[in-house]
Design an enzyme around this catalytic site. Structure first.
Site, PDB file in Angstrom:
ATOM      1  N   THR A  31       0.830  -1.208   0.000  1.00 21.39           N
ATOM      2  CA  THR A  31       0.000   0.000   0.000  1.00 21.39           C
ATOM      3  C   THR A  31       0.861   1.252   0.000  1.00 21.39           C
ATOM      4  O   THR A  31       1.965   1.244   0.534  1.00 21.39           O
ATOM      5  CB  THR A  31      -0.868  -0.042   1.281  1.00 21.39           C
ATOM      6  OG1 THR A  31      -1.828  -1.055   1.113  1.00 21.39           O
ATOM      7  CG2 THR A  31      -1.557   1.265   1.568  1.00 21.39           C
TER       8      THR A  31
ATOM      9  N   ARG B 172     -14.163  -7.265  -0.470  1.00 26.76           N
ATOM     10  CA  ARG B 172     -13.560  -6.923   0.828  1.00 26.76           C
ATOM     11  C   ARG B 172     -13.046  -5.474   0.787  1.00 26.76           C
ATOM     12  O   ARG B 172     -12.426  -5.054  -0.173  1.00 26.76           O
ATOM     13  CB  ARG B 172     -12.413  -7.881   1.116  1.00 26.76           C
ATOM     14  CG  ARG B 172     -11.610  -7.552   2.383  1.00 26.76           C
ATOM     15  CD  ARG B 172     -10.314  -6.849   2.068  1.00 26.76           C
ATOM     16  NE  ARG B 172      -9.440  -6.736   3.229  1.00 26.76           N
ATOM     17  CZ  ARG B 172      -8.377  -5.940   3.271  1.00 26.76           C
ATOM     18  NH1 ARG B 172      -8.048  -5.216   2.235  1.00 26.76           N
ATOM     19  NH2 ARG B 172      -7.630  -5.882   4.351  1.00 26.76           N
ATOM     20  N   ILE B 173     -13.307  -4.732   1.826  1.00 30.41           N
ATOM     21  CA  ILE B 173     -12.772  -3.373   1.928  1.00 30.41           C
ATOM     22  C   ILE B 173     -11.830  -3.335   3.116  1.00 30.41           C
ATOM     23  O   ILE B 173     -12.155  -3.840   4.194  1.00 30.41           O
ATOM     24  CB  ILE B 173     -13.919  -2.339   2.091  1.00 30.41           C
ATOM     25  CG1 ILE B 173     -14.758  -2.298   0.804  1.00 30.41           C
ATOM     26  CG2 ILE B 173     -13.364  -0.962   2.422  1.00 30.41           C
ATOM     27  CD1 ILE B 173     -16.013  -1.458   0.900  1.00 30.41           C
TER      28      ILE B 173
ATOM     29  N   ASP C 132      -8.602  -1.212   5.512  1.00 31.60           N
ATOM     30  CA  ASP C 132      -8.543  -0.046   6.398  1.00 31.60           C
ATOM     31  C   ASP C 132      -8.254   1.258   5.658  1.00 31.60           C
ATOM     32  O   ASP C 132      -8.637   2.338   6.117  1.00 31.60           O
ATOM     33  CB  ASP C 132      -7.450  -0.254   7.453  1.00 31.60           C
ATOM     34  CG  ASP C 132      -6.075  -0.436   6.817  1.00 31.60           C
ATOM     35  OD1 ASP C 132      -5.966  -1.215   5.829  1.00 31.60           O
ATOM     36  OD2 ASP C 132      -5.107   0.195   7.270  1.00 31.60           O
TER      37      ASP C 132
ATOM     38  N   THR D 164      -0.223   0.999   6.799  1.00 33.44           N
ATOM     39  CA  THR D 164      -0.078  -0.150   5.918  1.00 33.44           C
ATOM     40  C   THR D 164       0.018  -1.398   6.787  1.00 33.44           C
ATOM     41  O   THR D 164       0.540  -1.332   7.902  1.00 33.44           O
ATOM     42  CB  THR D 164       1.159  -0.036   5.007  1.00 33.44           C
ATOM     43  OG1 THR D 164       1.343  -1.294   4.325  1.00 33.44           O
ATOM     44  CG2 THR D 164       2.426   0.292   5.783  1.00 33.44           C
ATOM     45  N   GLY D 165      -0.496  -2.510   6.277  1.00 31.63           N
ATOM     46  CA  GLY D 165      -0.442  -3.734   7.067  1.00 31.63           C
ATOM     47  C   GLY D 165      -1.745  -4.499   6.969  1.00 31.63           C
ATOM     48  O   GLY D 165      -2.542  -4.252   6.054  1.00 31.63           O
TER      49      GLY D 165
ATOM     50  N   GLY E 262      -5.116  -4.954   7.183  1.00 32.27           N
ATOM     51  CA  GLY E 262      -6.181  -3.970   7.349  1.00 32.27           C
ATOM     52  C   GLY E 262      -7.206  -4.308   8.411  1.00 32.27           C
ATOM     53  O   GLY E 262      -7.671  -3.424   9.138  1.00 32.27           O
TER      54      GLY E 262
HETATM   55  N1  ASP Z   1      -3.681  -2.145   4.697  1.00 30.84           N
HETATM   56  C1  ASP Z   1      -3.985  -2.651   3.379  1.00 30.84           C
HETATM   57  C2  ASP Z   1      -5.270  -3.410   3.424  1.00 30.84           C
HETATM   58  O1  ASP Z   1      -5.468  -4.166   4.360  1.00 30.84           O
HETATM   59  C3  ASP Z   1      -2.925  -3.542   2.827  1.00 30.84           C
HETATM   60  C4  ASP Z   1      -1.550  -2.957   2.768  1.00 30.84           C
HETATM   61  O2  ASP Z   1      -1.171  -2.183   3.635  1.00 30.84           O
HETATM   62  O3  ASP Z   1      -0.816  -3.275   1.813  1.00 30.84           O
HETATM   63  O4  ASP Z   1      -6.046  -3.287   2.506  1.00 30.84           O
END
Ligand code: ASP
Length: 304
Positions: A170, A198-199, A201, A221-222, A224
Site C-alpha cells: 500500500t 472486501r474493503i 482499512d 499499511t499492514g 487492514g
Molecule cells: N492495509 C492494506 C489493506 O489491508 C494492505 C496494505 O497495507 O498493503 O487493505
C-alpha cells in the site's frame, strides 16, 4: 517556510537477504520520485493536501507498489482499489472503495471529498462518479502485472491464506506545512487473494487514514482488518490530543495495540508542530521523508 513530507510504499517481510537488489532499487527510485512530486508542491508554498495527492499519484502509477497499476489481485483475479484523502484543516475527507477502472484512485477520493456531499463512494458507482469527474478510466487488465498474477497463484496454491511473509505494498503520504496544517492520503489494491468485495482499512477514515490539525496526520499499511479493529488512525490522533505522549510514543503504542489484535504493519505520521514519526512491526517498510530542513531519507529495512 517549514514543511515535512513523509511517504510509505507498504511494509512486509523484505530483508536484505530476500529482496532482490533490482526490486529494492526500483522501490527506492519510485519513493524518490514520489518525494520529488510532493516536495515540488510544498517547496513552492502549496497545500499539504495537494502534496499528499501528488506523491500518492506517482506511487499509484508505479508498478513496484500495491496501488493503482501493479496492485495485488483479489481471489477472483481482478484488481479492486481503495483510497482515501483527508485535510486536517477542516477534517474534510473523501474515500473510494472497490474501484475497478479508475486509474488514479487517490484523485477519485479527492473528487468525492470536493465534488460530492459524501465521504465514501464504492464499486461501480464510484468508478462512474470518477468518470463524471473526468478522471481517466482504464480496463481492469491495465492494472495487472505478471508479478502480481504469479503472487496470487502462489497464495492460492497454499490455500489462499495471508501469511507473515506477505508484502503489504500500500502507498501513503502525510504532510505538514509551516502553518501547522496537516493532510493524509492512502491508496491500495488491498491484500493478495482477498475476497472480492472486501474493503480494507485504507479508505476508512480513522482506520488507515486520518488527519486533524489538532493532533496529527497518519497513513497506515499492514493487515487492514487489525487496523480497522484498532481504529488505528483515530487512536493515534486521540493519543496525541489526550495522553501527552510524543508522536513517536503514540505511534508505537498504536502498533502494539494492532499487534495485540494479531496484525502487523506500519504507520507514518506528522504533527502540526512539524514532528514526524514512522514505525513498523514487519522486518521492513518502504518509506521516505523530506523537509524544508533538507533532511532527505529513503529507507527499506529497519536501519536503512
Ligand atoms: N492495509 C492494506 C489493506 O489491508 C494492505 C496494505 O497495507 O498493503 O487493505
Amino acid at each position: 517556510m517549514s514543511w515535512t513530507l513523509m511517504i510509505h510504499g507498504g511494509c512486509g517481510a523484505m530483508r536484505p537477504a530476500t529482496l532482490a537488489p533490482e526490486a529494492e532499487e526500483l522501490a527506492r527510485t519510485g519513493l524518490a520520485a514520489a518525494l520529488d512530486a510532493g516536495e515540488a508542491v510544498l517547496a513552492s508554498g502549496g497545500a499539504p493536501l495537494d502534496a499528499v495527492e501528488a506523491a500518492a499519484r506517482v506511487l499509484e502509477d508505479d508498478p513496484a507498489f500495491n496501488a493503482g497499476r501493479g496492485s495485488v489481485l483479489a481471489a477472483n483475479g481482478r484488481v479492486e482499489l481503495d483510497a482515501a484523502i483527508m485535510d486536517g484543516k477542516d477534517r474534510r475527507a473523501g474515500a473510494v472503495a472497490g474501484l475497478t477502472t479508475t486509474r488514479a484512485p487517490i484523485s477519485a477520493a479527492r473528487a468525492a471529498m470536493e465534488r460530492s456531499p459524501h465521504v465514501l463512494l464504492t464499486y461501480a458507482e464510484a468508478d462512474a462518479f470518477a468518470r463524471e469527474a473526468e478522471l481517466e478510466q482504464v480496463d481492469n487488465a491495465w492494472f495487472v502485472t505478471p508479478e502480481r498474477k504469479a503472487q496470487l497463484e502462489t497464495v492460492m496454491a497454499t490455500g489462499g491464506k495471508f501469511d507473515a511473509d506477505i508484502k503489504y505494498g500500500t502507498v501513503g503520504a502525510v504532510a505538514v506545512d509551516q502553518d501547522g496544517h496537516v493532510a493524509a492520503a492512502t491508496s491500495t489494491g488491498g491484500l493478495t487473494a482477498k475476497r472480492w468485495g472486501r474493503i480494507g482499512d485504507s479508505p476508512l477514515i480513522g482506520a488507515g487514514t486520518y488527519a486533524d490539525d489538532r493532533s496529527c496526520a497518519v497513513s497506515a499499511t499492514g493487515l487492514g482488518e487489525a487496523f480497522i479493529r484498532a481504529v488505528a488512525g483515530h487512536q493515534l490522533a486521540m493519543r496525541m490530543m489526550l495522553s501527552g505522549e510524543s508522536l513517536q510514543q503514540a505511534l508505537d503504542a498504536v502498533l502494539a495495540d494492532v499487534r495485540e489484535l494479531g496484525g502487523n504493519g506500519g504507520l507514518i505520521a506528522v504533527a502540526p508542530s512539524g514532528e514526524a514519526a514512522w514505525g513498523f512491526t514487519t522486518p521492513g517498510m518502504y518509506r521516505a521523508r523530506t523537509g524544508s530542513d533538507g533532511a532527505r531519507e529513503v529507507a527499506v529495512y529497519s536501519e536503512r
